[in-house]
Scaffold this active site. Structure first.
Site, PDB file in Angstrom:
ATOM      1  N   ASP A  20       0.790  -1.245   0.000  1.00  0.00           N
ATOM      2  CA  ASP A  20       0.000   0.000   0.000  1.00  0.00           C
ATOM      3  C   ASP A  20       0.816   1.285   0.000  1.00  0.00           C
ATOM      4  O   ASP A  20       0.530   2.216   0.774  1.00  0.00           O
ATOM      5  CB  ASP A  20      -0.954   0.004   1.195  1.00  0.00           C
ATOM      6  CG  ASP A  20      -1.975  -1.120   1.158  1.00  0.00           C
ATOM      7  OD1 ASP A  20      -1.995  -1.868   0.161  1.00  0.00           O
ATOM      8  OD2 ASP A  20      -2.747  -1.258   2.128  1.00  0.00           O
ATOM      9  N   LYS A 118      -6.915  -4.774  -3.202  1.00  0.00           N
ATOM     10  CA  LYS A 118      -7.685  -5.324  -2.083  1.00  0.00           C
ATOM     11  C   LYS A 118      -8.641  -4.265  -1.547  1.00  0.00           C
ATOM     12  O   LYS A 118      -8.510  -3.082  -1.845  1.00  0.00           O
ATOM     13  CB  LYS A 118      -6.758  -5.825  -0.975  1.00  0.00           C
ATOM     14  CG  LYS A 118      -5.846  -4.759  -0.380  1.00  0.00           C
ATOM     15  CD  LYS A 118      -4.844  -5.378   0.572  1.00  0.00           C
ATOM     16  CE  LYS A 118      -3.914  -4.331   1.168  1.00  0.00           C
ATOM     17  NZ  LYS A 118      -4.577  -3.378   2.058  1.00  0.00           N
ATOM     18  N   CYS A 163      -2.113  -2.955   7.751  1.00  0.00           N
ATOM     19  CA  CYS A 163      -2.034  -3.815   6.568  1.00  0.00           C
ATOM     20  C   CYS A 163      -0.761  -4.648   6.519  1.00  0.00           C
ATOM     21  O   CYS A 163      -0.800  -5.810   6.088  1.00  0.00           O
ATOM     22  CB  CYS A 163      -2.206  -2.981   5.302  1.00  0.00           C
ATOM     23  SG  CYS A 163      -3.849  -2.219   5.198  1.00  0.00           S
TER      24      CYS A 163
END
Length: 216
Positions: A20, A118, A163
C-alpha cells in the site's frame, strides 16, 4: 538477526510484499502515515534485490463500509461492530481511480509481477493481502505464490500496525516463512496499535529484521 534468515532475496523461493505505497497513505493524504514517503527509496533498493515482488493497492469503491462517512453520526477512528466483527472507521481513502489510490510515482520496481488490489468488496474491509476482514474471503495471493514455488515472504510498506501486520500474520497462517523488514515500514500507532501489532507478529512466528540484515 541475520542468522535467522533461511532465504535470501535472490532465492527464487522468496518474495517481497510491498504493501500500500499509495498517495492517501503519504503525508498530505487522506489517511497519512507520518514520513511514509521516506520509505520509497529504501523499498526500491530492496525491490531490486528480489526476483519475486508483489505490490498491493488498497482499492475501495466509493461508500465503502469501512468509511466513517458511510455511517451516520460516526467519525473517523470510531470503532463499530459489523457483521464480520469490530471495525475501525476510516476517513474516505484509496477510492478507486482517484489520485489518492495511485501508487507513489517514485516507487520503481519494474519487475514486480503482480499488483494485487484489495478492499474492493464494498461490504468487507481488507487490511491483509491474503484474507479479507471477515477472515474467510481469500484474495488468492497464497495460491499464486505457492504455484510459483514461493515459500517465504518479506513484508514492507504501510501501515505497519494494520495492513503490513495483518498481511504478515496471514502469511504465516498460510504456511510461509515470514519476515517484516521493520525500517522499511511506518505505523499509524492508533491507541496502542503498534505495540499490539508487534505482539501479534511475534506470537504468529513472524521474524523482525532490518534492511541491513539483507543488504549487509
Amino acid at each position: 538477526m541475520a542468522a535467522a534468515l533461511s532465504r535470501t532475496p535472490s532465492d527464487p523461493r522468496a518474495a517481497l510484499l510491498v504493501i500500500d505505497m499509495q498517495y492517501d497513505f503519504m503525508p498530505g493524504g487522506a489517511l497519512a502515515v507520518a514520513e511514509g514517503d521516506q520509505l520509497v527509496p529504501l523499498i526500491n533498493r530492496l525491490g531490486a534485490q528480489f526476483r519475486n515482488v508483489v505490490i498491493t493497492q488498497d482499492w475501495h469503491p466509493a461508500g465503502h463500509i469501512s468509511f466513517a462517512s458511510s455511517h451516520a453520526g460516526r467519525a473517523p477512528f470510531d470503532s463499530i461492530n459489523l457483521p464480520y466483527g469490530p471495525q475501525t472507521l476510516w476517513p474516505d481513502h484509496c477510492v478507486q481511480a482517484t489520485r489518492g489510490a495511485e501508487l507513489h510515482a517514485d516507487l520503481d520496481i519494474p519487475h514486480a509481477q503482480l499488483i494485487l488490489r484489495k478492499g474492493c468488496n464494498a461490504g468487507i474491509d481488507s487490511y491483509s493481502a491474503f484474507v479479507e476482514a471477515d477472515r474467510t474471503t481469500q484474495t488468492g495471493l497464497a495460491g499464486y505464490l505457492k504455484e510459483r514455488g514461493v515459500d517465504s515472504v518479506f513484508v514492507v510498506g504501510l501501515a505497519l500496525d494494520f495492513c503490513v501486520a495483518w498481511s504478515a500474520v496471514d502469511a504465516r497462517t498460510a504456511g510461509f516463512n515470514t519476515w517484516v523488514i521493520a525500517d522499511a515500514c511506518k505505523a499509524i500507532d492508533l491507541g496502542g496499535s503498534l505495540e499490539k501489532a508487534w505482539q501479534d507478529l511475534t506470537a504468529a512466528g513472524v521474524v523482525r529484521i532490518d534492511s541491513a540484515d539483507l543488504t549487509g
